[in-house]
Design an enzyme around this catalytic site. Structure first.
Site, PDB file in Angstrom:
ATOM      1  N   ALA A  18       0.702   4.525  -0.522  1.00  0.00           N
ATOM      2  CA  ALA A  18       0.244   5.918  -0.407  1.00  0.00           C
ATOM      3  C   ALA A  18       1.383   6.879  -0.035  1.00  0.00           C
ATOM      4  O   ALA A  18       1.496   7.964  -0.578  1.00  0.00           O
ATOM      5  CB  ALA A  18      -0.888   6.018   0.617  1.00  0.00           C
ATOM      6  N   ASP A  74       0.892  -1.158   0.000  1.00  0.00           N
ATOM      7  CA  ASP A  74       0.000   0.000   0.000  1.00  0.00           C
ATOM      8  C   ASP A  74       0.932   1.210   0.000  1.00  0.00           C
ATOM      9  O   ASP A  74       1.554   1.544   1.000  1.00  0.00           O
ATOM     10  CB  ASP A  74      -0.903  -0.021   1.232  1.00  0.00           C
ATOM     11  CG  ASP A  74      -1.807   1.214   1.317  1.00  0.00           C
ATOM     12  OD1 ASP A  74      -1.450   2.265   0.730  1.00  0.00           O
ATOM     13  OD2 ASP A  74      -2.865   1.152   1.972  1.00  0.00           O
TER      14      ASP A  74
HETATM   15  N1  F0G Z   1      -4.192   3.444   2.243  1.00  0.00           N
HETATM   16  C1  F0G Z   1      -3.701   4.303   3.168  1.00  0.00           C
HETATM   17  C2  F0G Z   1      -2.468   3.935   3.926  1.00  0.00           C
HETATM   18  C3  F0G Z   1      -4.360   5.522   3.406  1.00  0.00           C
HETATM   19  O1  F0G Z   1      -3.870   6.358   4.321  1.00  0.00           O
HETATM   20  C4  F0G Z   1      -5.520   5.832   2.652  1.00  0.00           C
HETATM   21  C5  F0G Z   1      -6.233   7.087   2.876  1.00  0.00           C
HETATM   22  C6  F0G Z   1      -5.975   4.906   1.704  1.00  0.00           C
HETATM   23  C7  F0G Z   1      -5.284   3.718   1.525  1.00  0.00           C
HETATM   24  C8  F0G Z   1      -7.208   5.157   0.874  1.00  0.00           C
HETATM   25  O2  F0G Z   1      -6.932   6.084  -0.101  1.00  0.00           O
HETATM   26  O3  F0G Z   1      -8.437   8.015   0.456  1.00  0.00           O
HETATM   27  O4  F0G Z   1      -7.342   7.804  -1.786  1.00  0.00           O
HETATM   28  O5  F0G Z   1      -9.183   6.283  -1.159  1.00  0.00           O
HETATM   29  N2  F0G Z   1      -6.031   7.839   3.868  1.00  0.00           N
HETATM   30  C9  F0G Z   1      -6.642   9.131   4.147  1.00  0.00           C
HETATM   31  C10 F0G Z   1      -6.262   9.602   5.538  1.00  0.00           C
HETATM   32  C11 F0G Z   1      -8.096   9.201   3.881  1.00  0.00           C
HETATM   33  O6  F0G Z   1      -6.802  10.638   5.975  1.00  0.00           O
HETATM   34  O7  F0G Z   1      -5.412   8.992   6.185  1.00  0.00           O
HETATM   35  P1  F0G Z   1      -8.046   7.109  -0.672  1.00  0.00           P
END
Ligand code: F0G
Length: 455
Positions: A215, A213
């Protein structure tokens, strides 16, 4: 001294601080839930680092030349080239955001009843695993749950737990391993290269695919460079390539480290049949495989952001700013997750407000107080967010946290100083802060739409 940001500001957006009486009224009308506030009633918004990035002039100019063709957009090929260059992966399937990527990939990979192992899954990830009738399993090191203990890589998978889990449940009952870098749910904590390598070795030995993952992939790479033996002299680009060499693919929310406001993708190293399946499934939910729920201009901005984020000077200033806020707080005795993570400072609200029990939501109570004190919006990550179990009992979170999430390239150190001063002032009168109870509790994902009153 910390080197300042390697950029200067060309466009600004006004923000304003409402007077305290106004803040009281707005929060009362919002049922004491900061999610129900209007953004314009917030002074400094630390709700999330997701989609809140400031783009560069290079990205904005890409927006102007985005190719809006339904099929075969030039901007898609720019994204594909960026993914090949940055991750050395052959295939990319764009999606509207991270959870779109999770939906598509997990539909293909999870058979009902299979486990999906991870260090600690993010909440949308966990939800998508469950929707596909999979069972999410978290195998992060125990040190992640001790906020006062220093560990350079609190996002690491506990290798002993991993081997025991595989031996007990058998590889055929495990769909895949998903390593979240950095590990948001543990406090934006990084995973070491050694750990990624070992997890991959153990999983491959058992024929279990490994996904990332991704992000916050660049922030994770920065921590490896800063903290891990043998990586100090490697470039971020080299570290990223090595991290991803140990995986078969990734899901990514581009709203974080691709430095954009919307977007996501699935990356696949070399499995062409998986790529073809992902393209097919994606059409129903996200759109034709060369746009995946995004405008051509969004693809262009993502392609540019993926390369921009590899700048070590940017990452040093970015993570340095988060550390700066953390230090202001810890120097004043405020309990935080130590060391601070890549995208946020996580205040230990359970220790900050020891007189408020978990079921009266210390993290929410602190979020309410912080908004009233200063107009700053932060987010609870604790028992309120966890919801209830099958018997209707509150699931007590392992930690009661308040996340001060820092958008990328948006706020200055002066903003951080103001946030710290506000929390320090509350700390001085913490025994006056009261817990919360529901006046309205939605059945699922209750924290978003709940309403509260003070106990
Ligand atoms: N994986 C991680 C580690 C995340 O932090 C997030 C989203 C997602 C997947 C999902 O991605 O929002 O583009 O659909 N995190 C945001 C947060 C919402 O505030 O931590 P997404």
């Amino acid at each position: 001294m910390r080197l300042p940001e390697p950029y200067r500001i060309k466009v600004v957006e006004p923000i304003r601080l409402l007077p305290r009486e106004e803040r009281e009224k707005r929060l009362e009308a919002a049922g004491l839930n900061v999610f129900a506030l209007k953004a314009e009633d917030v002074f400094i918004d630390l709700l999330t680092d997701s989609g809140t990035n400031a783009m560069s002039d290079n990205q904005w100019s890409g927006i102007m030349i985005g190719d809006e063709s339904y099929a075969g957009s030039r901007s898609f090929y720019h994204l594909e080239a960026a993914v090949k260059e940055v991750f050395e992966y052959n295939y990319v399937v764009p999606t509207h955001q991270g959870r779109g990527a999770e939906n598509t990939l997990f539909s293909i990979l999870i058979k009902p009843g299979q486990y999906v192992m991870g260090n600690m899954h993010f909440d949308t990830t966990e939800a998508h695993i469950r929707l596909k009738k999979g069972i999410p399993i978290n195998l992060v090191v125990d040190d992640a749950f001790d906020t006062s203990k220093y560990h350079p890589f609190k996002g690491n998978v506990d290798l002993g737990k991993l081997e025991r889990f595989i031996a007990e449940k058998k590889p055929e009952n495990i769909a895949f391993m998903l390593i979240t870098i950095t590990c948001n749910s543990a406090g934006g904590q990084p995973v070491s290269m050694e750990n990624i390598r070992e997890v991959s070795r153990i999983c491959r030995k058992n024929n279990i695919p490994v996904y990332i993952d991704a992000a916050r992939f660049a922030e994770n790479a920065y921590f490896i460079k800063a903290r891990e033996k043998d990586y100090a002299d490697k470039t971020i680009a080299e570290i990223v390539k090595e991290m991803f060499s140990y995986a078969d693919g990734f899901t990514m929310s581009a709203k974080k480290d691709a430095l954009v406001n919307i977007g996501g993708m699935i990356g696949i190293k070399d499995d062409e049949s998986l790529y073809n399946r992902a393209r097919e499934v994606n059409i129903t939910y996200e759109g034709f495989p060369t746009y995946g729920g995004l405008a051509g201009r969004d693809l262009e901005a993502v392609a540019r952001g993926l390369k921009e984020v590899l700048d070590v000077d940017y990452l040093r200033a970015r993570i340095g700013q988060v550390e700066y806020l953390g230090k202001l707080l810890s120097d004043a005795g405020i309990p935080i997750q130590t060391p601070v993570g890549g995208h946020a400072v996580f205040v230990d609200a359970g220790k900050f407000l020891p007189h408020i029990e978990a079921e009266e939501f210390p993290g929410e109570a602190l979020a309410v107080e912080l908004y009233l004190e200063s107009g700053v919006r932060a987010v609870e990550v604790g028992t309120c967010m966890m919801g209830r179990d099958a018997e209707g009992k509150n699931i007590i979170a392992p930690m009661e946290l308040l996340r001060l999430t820092i958008p990328r390239r948006v706020y200055t150190d002066n903003h951080m100083g103001y946030v710290a001063k506000s929390l320090i002032d509350i700390y001085g009168k913490r025994e006056t802060v009261r817990g919360l109870k529901f006046t309205y509790e939605p059945p699922i994902l209750r924290h978003f739409l709940a309403r509260f009153e003070r106990v």
